[in-house]
Design a protein around this motif. Structure first.
Motif, mmCIF file in Angstrom:
data_model
loop_
_atom_site.group_PDB
_atom_site.id
_atom_site.type_symbol
_atom_site.label_atom_id
_atom_site.label_comp_id
_atom_site.label_asym_id
_atom_site.label_seq_id
_atom_site.Cartn_x
_atom_site.Cartn_y
_atom_site.Cartn_z
ATOM 1 N N ARG A 58 0.832 -1.209 0.000
ATOM 2 C CA ARG A 58 0.000 0.000 0.000
ATOM 3 C C ARG A 58 0.866 1.258 0.000
ATOM 4 O O ARG A 58 0.526 2.245 -0.632
ATOM 5 N N LEU A 59 1.982 1.217 0.703
ATOM 6 C CA LEU A 59 2.883 2.368 0.723
ATOM 7 C C LEU A 59 3.576 2.559 -0.628
ATOM 8 O O LEU A 59 3.879 3.683 -1.016
ATOM 9 N N GLU A 60 3.810 1.463 -1.349
ATOM 10 C CA GLU A 60 4.371 1.583 -2.697
ATOM 11 C C GLU A 60 3.364 2.251 -3.628
ATOM 12 O O GLU A 60 3.736 3.065 -4.466
ATOM 13 N N MET A 61 2.079 1.911 -3.472
ATOM 14 C CA MET A 61 1.033 2.506 -4.317
ATOM 15 C C MET A 61 0.778 3.960 -3.943
ATOM 16 O O MET A 61 0.520 4.789 -4.800
ATOM 17 N N ASP A 62 0.846 4.252 -2.637
ATOM 18 C CA ASP A 62 0.558 5.601 -2.162
ATOM 19 C C ASP A 62 1.414 5.895 -0.926
ATOM 20 O O ASP A 62 1.085 5.464 0.178
ATOM 21 N N PRO A 63 2.514 6.617 -1.093
ATOM 22 C CA PRO A 63 3.394 6.929 0.036
ATOM 23 C C PRO A 63 2.700 7.717 1.156
ATOM 24 O O PRO A 63 3.183 7.751 2.281
ATOM 25 N N ASN A 64 1.554 8.327 0.857
ATOM 26 C CA ASN A 64 0.817 9.085 1.873
ATOM 27 C C ASN A 64 -0.171 8.236 2.667
ATOM 28 O O ASN A 64 -0.888 8.753 3.521
ATOM 29 N N TYR A 65 -0.220 6.941 2.368
ATOM 30 C CA TYR A 65 -1.131 6.053 3.070
ATOM 31 C C TYR A 65 -0.872 6.152 4.579
ATOM 32 O O TYR A 65 0.248 5.975 5.032
ATOM 33 N N LYS A 66 -1.879 6.468 5.320
ATOM 34 C CA LYS A 66 -1.825 6.679 6.773
ATOM 35 C C LYS A 66 -0.821 7.769 7.155
ATOM 36 O O LYS A 66 -0.380 7.838 8.295
ATOM 37 N N GLY A 67 -0.493 8.625 6.219
ATOM 38 C CA GLY A 67 0.519 9.647 6.438
ATOM 39 C C GLY A 67 0.110 10.754 7.386
ATOM 40 O O GLY A 67 0.960 11.478 7.900
ATOM 41 N N GLN A 68 -1.166 10.913 7.635
ATOM 42 C CA GLN A 68 -1.643 11.975 8.514
ATOM 43 C C GLN A 68 -1.568 11.591 9.994
ATOM 44 O O GLN A 68 -1.745 12.425 10.864
ATOM 45 N N ARG A 69 -1.303 10.344 10.271
ATOM 46 C CA ARG A 69 -1.284 9.888 11.668
ATOM 47 C C ARG A 69 -0.040 10.411 12.384
ATOM 48 O O ARG A 69 1.059 10.390 11.854
ATOM 49 N N VAL A 70 -0.246 10.850 13.604
ATOM 50 C CA VAL A 70 0.843 11.362 14.421
ATOM 51 C C VAL A 70 1.096 10.359 15.551
ATOM 52 O O VAL A 70 0.178 10.003 16.283
ATOM 53 N N TYR A 71 2.321 9.909 15.646
ATOM 54 C CA TYR A 71 2.681 8.937 16.671
ATOM 55 C C TYR A 71 3.562 9.628 17.705
ATOM 56 O O TYR A 71 4.461 10.376 17.357
ATOM 57 N N HIS A 72 3.277 9.375 18.945
ATOM 58 C CA HIS A 72 4.103 9.935 20.019
ATOM 59 C C HIS A 72 4.344 8.862 21.066
ATOM 60 O O HIS A 72 3.626 7.872 21.151
ATOM 61 N N ASN A 73 5.363 9.083 21.848
ATOM 62 C CA ASN A 73 5.755 8.104 22.861
ATOM 63 C C ASN A 73 5.928 8.773 24.219
ATOM 64 O O ASN A 73 6.665 8.296 25.064
ATOM 65 N N ASP A 74 5.226 9.875 24.435
ATOM 66 C CA ASP A 74 5.427 10.602 25.685
ATOM 67 C C ASP A 74 4.893 9.864 26.913
ATOM 68 O O ASP A 74 5.184 10.240 28.036
ATOM 69 N N ASP A 75 4.156 8.808 26.740
ATOM 70 C CA ASP A 75 3.686 7.996 27.860
ATOM 71 C C ASP A 75 4.413 6.652 27.906
ATOM 72 O O ASP A 75 3.938 5.709 28.522
ATOM 73 N N ASN A 76 5.570 6.578 27.219
ATOM 74 C CA ASN A 76 6.358 5.359 27.148
ATOM 75 C C ASN A 76 5.549 4.220 26.516
ATOM 76 O O ASN A 76 5.671 3.056 26.886
ATOM 77 N N PHE A 77 4.715 4.591 25.570
ATOM 78 C CA PHE A 77 3.808 3.633 24.938
ATOM 79 C C PHE A 77 4.542 2.483 24.255
ATOM 80 O O PHE A 77 4.148 1.328 24.377
ATOM 81 N N ASN A 78 5.598 2.787 23.520
ATOM 82 C CA ASN A 78 6.298 1.739 22.774
ATOM 83 C C ASN A 78 6.825 0.643 23.695
ATOM 84 O O ASN A 78 6.715 -0.547 23.391
ATOM 85 N N GLU A 79 7.396 1.028 24.824
ATOM 86 C CA GLU A 79 7.897 0.039 25.782
ATOM 87 C C GLU A 79 6.747 -0.753 26.395
ATOM 88 O O GLU A 79 6.841 -1.972 26.580
ATOM 89 N N GLN A 80 5.656 -0.080 26.713
ATOM 90 C CA GLN A 80 4.498 -0.777 27.284
ATOM 91 C C GLN A 80 3.907 -1.766 26.272
ATOM 92 O O GLN A 80 3.523 -2.885 26.642
ATOM 93 N N ARG A 81 3.862 -1.375 25.003
ATOM 94 C CA ARG A 81 3.352 -2.265 23.950
ATOM 95 C C ARG A 81 4.237 -3.514 23.853
ATOM 96 O O ARG A 81 3.736 -4.639 23.795
ATOM 97 N N ARG A 82 5.547 -3.321 23.872
ATOM 98 C CA ARG A 82 6.459 -4.464 23.827
ATOM 99 C C ARG A 82 6.292 -5.354 25.060
ATOM 100 O O ARG A 82 6.345 -6.584 24.962
ATOM 101 N N SER A 83 6.070 -4.745 26.215
ATOM 102 C CA SER A 83 5.866 -5.521 27.439
ATOM 103 C C SER A 83 4.594 -6.371 27.365
ATOM 104 O O SER A 83 4.590 -7.530 27.788
ATOM 105 N N ILE A 84 3.526 -5.806 26.832
ATOM 106 C CA ILE A 84 2.273 -6.560 26.676
ATOM 107 C C ILE A 84 2.517 -7.793 25.818
ATOM 108 O O ILE A 84 2.118 -8.904 26.179
#
Length: 186
Positions: A58-84
């Motif tokens: 999908r990204l090859e067809m449209d590089p803007n696919y889901k491009g408007q989404r903003v990801y942040h980790n200010d709540d240590n989300f990435n580490e918590q996701r890995r822990s789950i």
């Protein structure tokens, strides 16, 4: 047999924003607090938690696919996701499934199609895109609404049968995925 397919990141993000518990481990706490009642409600013979890969094609067809989404980790989300995920792998009888080149929806679609031949399948997700998978052997449970979605509910929402939802979505577009619709329709 009864198969339960969990939209992993959908449930993890839901735990992130549930507001039930705040703190350094709130996503982990909220996730497991919500997981048990879901599994108990459906009493499956097998459970699969499907995780997100990168939508390469999908990204090859449209590089803007889901491009408007903003990801942040200010709540240590990435580490918590890995822990789950780590806790599930070590201590739960849940199969973790991920394909690095496909989105979770695609993998859930594949598994639902494969398992529905000999089993009843329940998908747990609030993602409306998965409504296209609903059939006499596949149902969707929206944890946000605590509601089982069958063919009747899909027809009420979209005005078409589940296997036609993809056509409606293609014409209308999907702002959550940054996909424009057909001009004059979507």
């Amino acid at each position: 047999m009864s198969i339960l397919l969990l939209d992993g990141y959908n449930l993890i993000y839901r735990a992130r924003y549930s507001g039930m518990n705040k703190g350094d481990h709130s996503v982990i706490f909220n996730f497991f607090r919500g997981l048990r009642p879901l599994v108990e409600k459906f009493s499956p013979d097998q459970v699969y938690m499907v995780l997100e890969g990168k939508p390469v094609k999908r990204l090859e067809m449209d590089p803007n696919y889901k491009g408007q989404r903003v990801y942040h980790n200010d709540d240590n989300f990435n580490e918590q996701r890995r822990s789950i995920i780590s806790i599930l792998e070590k201590f739960y009888p849940i199969n973790i499934v991920k394909h690095n080149d496909y989105e979770c929806d695609d993998v859930i679609g594949y598994l639902a199609d494969k398992f529905k031949v000999d089993n009843k399948v329940t998908i747990i997700s609030s993602d409306k895109d998965l409504m296209q998978l609903v059939s006499s052997k596949v149902r969707l449970f929206d944890p946000m609404k605590s509601k089982v979605i069958g063919e009747k509910e899909v027809i009420e929402k979209f005005g078409v049968k589940p296997n036609q939802v993809i056509d409606v979505q293609s014409l209308a577009g999907d702002s959550s995925d940054n996909v424009p619709g057909v001009p004059g329709i979507g």
